[in-house]
Enzyme design. Structure first.
Site, short mmCIF file in Angstrom:
data_model
loop_
_atom_site.label_atom_id
_atom_site.label_comp_id
_atom_site.label_asym_id
_atom_site.label_seq_id
_atom_site.Cartn_x
_atom_site.Cartn_y
_atom_site.Cartn_z
N GLY A 16 20.28 12.69 -33.92
CA GLY A 16 19.36 12.05 -35.20
C GLY A 16 19.54 10.20 -34.93
N HIS B 224 24.11 4.87 -42.29
CA HIS B 224 23.43 3.97 -41.39
C HIS B 224 22.27 3.39 -42.51
CE1 HIS B 224 24.41 3.94 -37.23
NE2 HIS B 224 24.57 5.68 -36.93
N GLN C 103 18.86 1.57 -37.02
CA GLN C 103 19.03 1.94 -35.50
C GLN C 103 17.76 1.28 -34.36
OE1 GLN C 103 21.00 6.27 -36.45
NE2 GLN C 103 22.11 4.91 -34.27
N CYS D 170 27.27 7.72 -31.17
CA CYS D 170 26.48 7.19 -32.17
C CYS D 170 25.36 6.45 -31.71
CB CYS D 170 27.06 6.08 -33.12
SG CYS D 170 25.43 5.05 -34.06
N LEU D 171 24.65 6.56 -30.91
CA LEU D 171 23.33 5.53 -29.80
C LEU D 171 23.83 4.65 -30.32
CD1 LEU D 171 20.84 7.81 -30.69
CD2 LEU D 171 21.46 7.78 -28.96
N HIS E 217 26.29 11.12 -41.46
CA HIS E 217 27.20 10.29 -40.48
C HIS E 217 25.87 8.99 -41.10
CE1 HIS E 217 27.58 8.48 -36.05
NE2 HIS E 217 26.03 8.49 -36.78
N GLU E 218 24.19 9.80 -40.71
CA GLU E 218 22.95 9.46 -40.44
C GLU E 218 22.56 8.44 -41.45
OE1 GLU E 218 21.44 8.59 -37.74
OE2 GLU E 218 22.70 10.70 -36.28
ZN LIG Z 1 24.91 6.88 -35.18
#
Ligand SMILES: [Zn+2]
Length: 186
Positions: free
Chosen positions: A45, A145, A50, A99-100, A141-142
């Site tokens: 995701g 953000h 991000q 997470c990226l 989670h996404e």
């Molecule tokens: Zn993340």
């Protein structure tokens, strides 16, 4: 085009992202770039903050997990202006997340297992659905953000204390990962 992933410490990750008009300039190209960036970083995701944009756009690819979770075969979805409008608080579960924007950090996060979500998809169709299971976790989670939150905000104070030096290393650019990133300060 592959975009750099903004790492923990970048101010855009703490902004509340804005809803966009459906004729937002170059939206299709931006979404294509998000897909390309997600694939290059081997994530499941990616939220627009991000990649440095405080707008409510998310892409989720669960197809990459479909060997283990066949129910998500071909599941690739674009979320424009997503909002979680209801949480079913009757059941929660704890699961390890990564997470990226937080390379090398994995922590257990407790979340409700069922949520009601409204969004517009990549074909500009509106949705209003109850979602559960792993997808509900990834969405939470996404979509966090988009509200300036990251999963490390949802772990216990003790766990947060234990990963303090790892978070500091991210702020200082001391980490390794296999994708292009953008760090706040060195
Ligand atoms: Zn993340």
């Amino acid at each position: 085009m592959i975009l750099p992933i903004y790492i923990y410490g970048q101010p855009v990750l703490r902004k509340v992202a804005e809803d966009i008009p459906l004729d937002y300039p170059n939206l299709k190209e931006f979404i294509d770039d998000m897909w390309e960036t997600l694939a290059a970083s081997e994530g499941i995701g990616l939220a627009a903050p991000q990649v440095g944009k405080a707008i409510r756009v998310v892409v989720i690819d669960l197809d990459v997990l479909s060997d283990d979770m066949p129910e998500y075969k071909d599941y690739r979805e674009v979320f424009i202006n997503p909002h979680i409008v209801q949480y079913d608080e009757t059941e929660t579960d704890a699961m390890e997340e990564g997470c990226l924007s937080l390379p090398a950090i994995h922590e257990k996060v407790t979340r409700p297992t069922r949520i009601r979500v409204q969004w517009t998809d990549g074909q500009l169709r509106p949705h209003d659905e109850w979602v559960d299971g792993y997808l509900a976790r990834v969405m939470q989670h996404e979509f966090d953000h988009l509200d300036g939150k990251m999963f490390v905000d949802r772990i216990t104070p003790l766990r947060k204390q234990l990963i303090k030096s790892k978070l500091k290393a991210l702020l200082q650019g001391r980490y390794r990962c296999g994708y292009k990133t953008k760090v706040s300060r060195r």
